[in-house]
Design an enzyme around this catalytic site. Sequence first.
Site, PDB file in Angstrom:
ATOM      1  N   GLY A 160       6.305  29.535  -2.799  1.00  0.00           N
ATOM      2  CA  GLY A 160       7.395  29.631  -4.077  1.00  0.00           C
ATOM      3  C   GLY A 160       7.801  31.010  -4.589  1.00  0.00           C
ATOM      4  NE  ARG A 161      11.378  31.340 -10.438  1.00  0.00           N
ATOM      5  CZ  ARG A 161      11.312  30.259 -10.528  1.00  0.00           C
ATOM      6  NH1 ARG A 161      10.298  29.351 -10.285  1.00  0.00           N
ATOM      7  NH2 ARG A 161      12.640  29.488 -11.053  1.00  0.00           N
ATOM      8  CB  ILE A 162       3.359  33.132  -7.595  1.00  0.00           C
ATOM      9  CG1 ILE A 162       4.117  33.000  -9.281  1.00  0.00           C
ATOM     10  CG2 ILE A 162       2.094  33.884  -7.592  1.00  0.00           C
ATOM     11  CD1 ILE A 162       3.157  32.113 -10.136  1.00  0.00           C
ATOM     12  NE  ARG A 182       6.026  20.140  -1.356  1.00  0.00           N
ATOM     13  CZ  ARG A 182       6.416  19.766  -2.498  1.00  0.00           C
ATOM     14  NH1 ARG A 182       6.399  18.211  -2.588  1.00  0.00           N
ATOM     15  NH2 ARG A 182       7.130  20.288  -3.256  1.00  0.00           N
ATOM     16  CB  ALA A 243      -2.650  28.234  -7.636  1.00  0.00           C
ATOM     17  NE  ARG A 244      -2.863  25.114 -13.609  1.00  0.00           N
ATOM     18  CZ  ARG A 244      -2.165  25.975 -14.011  1.00  0.00           C
ATOM     19  NH1 ARG A 244      -2.668  27.325 -13.728  1.00  0.00           N
ATOM     20  NH2 ARG A 244      -1.186  25.950 -15.065  1.00  0.00           N
ATOM     21  CD  GLU A 273      -9.254  27.673 -15.692  1.00  0.00           C
ATOM     22  OE1 GLU A 273      -8.657  27.881 -16.692  1.00  0.00           O
ATOM     23  OE2 GLU A 273      -8.733  27.899 -14.544  1.00  0.00           O
ATOM     24  CG  HIS A 291      -6.252  30.792 -16.251  1.00  0.00           C
ATOM     25  ND1 HIS A 291      -6.335  29.659 -15.953  1.00  0.00           N
ATOM     26  CD2 HIS A 291      -4.833  31.211 -15.895  1.00  0.00           C
ATOM     27  CE1 HIS A 291      -5.104  28.785 -15.658  1.00  0.00           C
ATOM     28  NE2 HIS A 291      -4.268  30.025 -15.582  1.00  0.00           N
ATOM     29  N   GLY A 293      -4.049  35.472 -14.716  1.00  0.00           N
ATOM     30  CA  GLY A 293      -2.829  35.973 -13.801  1.00  0.00           C
ATOM     31  C   GLY A 293      -1.707  36.425 -14.762  1.00  0.00           C
TER      32      GLY A 293
HETATM   33  C1  DGY Z   1       0.634  28.981 -16.164  1.00  0.00           C
HETATM   34  O1  DGY Z   1       1.636  29.290 -16.643  1.00  0.00           O
HETATM   35  O2  DGY Z   1       0.570  27.857 -15.689  1.00  0.00           O
HETATM   36  C2  DGY Z   1      -0.582  29.858 -16.100  1.00  0.00           C
HETATM   37  O3  DGY Z   1      -1.433  29.505 -15.309  1.00  0.00           O
HETATM   38  C3  DGY Z   1      -1.134  30.269 -17.632  1.00  0.00           C
HETATM   39  O4  DGY Z   1      -0.379  31.268 -17.883  1.00  0.00           O
END
Ligand code: DGY
Length: 329
Positions: A160-162, A182, A243-244, A273, A291, A293
């Site tokens: 995606g974007r990131i 996907r 990401a997560r 977390e 975290h 990002g």
């Molecule tokens: C988000 O926006 O989902 C980041 O993980 C928190 O900034």
Amino acid sequence: MPHAERPKTIVTRKLPDHVEARMTELFDVEFNAGDVPMTADQLKDAVARAEVFVPTVTDDITADILASAGPQLKLLANFGVGVDHIDLAAARAHDILVTNTPGVLTEDTADMVMALIISVPRRLAEGEKLVRAGEWQGWGPTGMLGHRVNGKRLGIVGMGRIGQAVARRARGFGIQVDYHNRRRLPEAVEQTLEANWRENLDDMLADIDILSINCPYTPDTHHLLNEKRLGLLGKDVYVINAARGEIIDEEALTDALEQGAIAGAGLDVYENEPHIGERLLALDNVVLLPHLGSATFEGREAMGDKVIANIRIWADGHRPPDQVLEGWA
Ligand code: DGY
């Protein structure tokens, strides 16, 4: 139909000053000045009273919480792009729209991924600790050698974007880019990014030097990188995740790192977390960030501006621009 002119808005965490000041001008707003994450009971009380509720990634907005929502709650304007902490089906069942803040944290997050891609193979955190501990004995031909990133092959999961912003940066560092998504990107985009689509994730894992996780967390991506898939990675591979945390089985990752089955990891996110396992904390071949990002002044203000725009446009009776569409998860 327009909604209340100054909707009752409850925000769960401290937001940048500029954002809070503007929200105060526009809405009947309650902030969380102490910035202590709300308990489940506090969240229930907030959704029972608010017309607009502004949570963030640290709030678990479950079906149980939303069962306390008053009939006046119509908009959940999330401060952040990921909405995995919100039960979207329950929101839908209560007729509550959900919005997020896409686009404005892409570049900051991709910068952080790139920083980890360089930090781990080049041992930046270890070097920094050595200097601060007063243990550096000076330059040496074999001192603190790491691995070159130029010429290596990066596998991006989630384009995606990131993911695309990571690919652009990686190409600038002379890194080859494969990706698994996907849906395949249009050919013109692939060409611009010089990125090679891999339909089969497992095949890609066996071919790469660095893995970057950039997909959303959904039921389908829970433990996407499990013990079996970690076993497909070579022992010289670095794993990066901004990401997560839940996308990787953290126990299995820690086992692989301890056993030298992979070379290292750069993590900005974790399964539970802010808890990080003792075994992970004890390892030298990992860089662990809290975290970070999207943690820039510019990014967080832009996220706040998006929250405000979504509320304003909704309050005027229009569809908010960043509505999270059904089927996102
Ligand atoms: C988000 O926006 O989902 C980041 O993980 C928190 O900034």
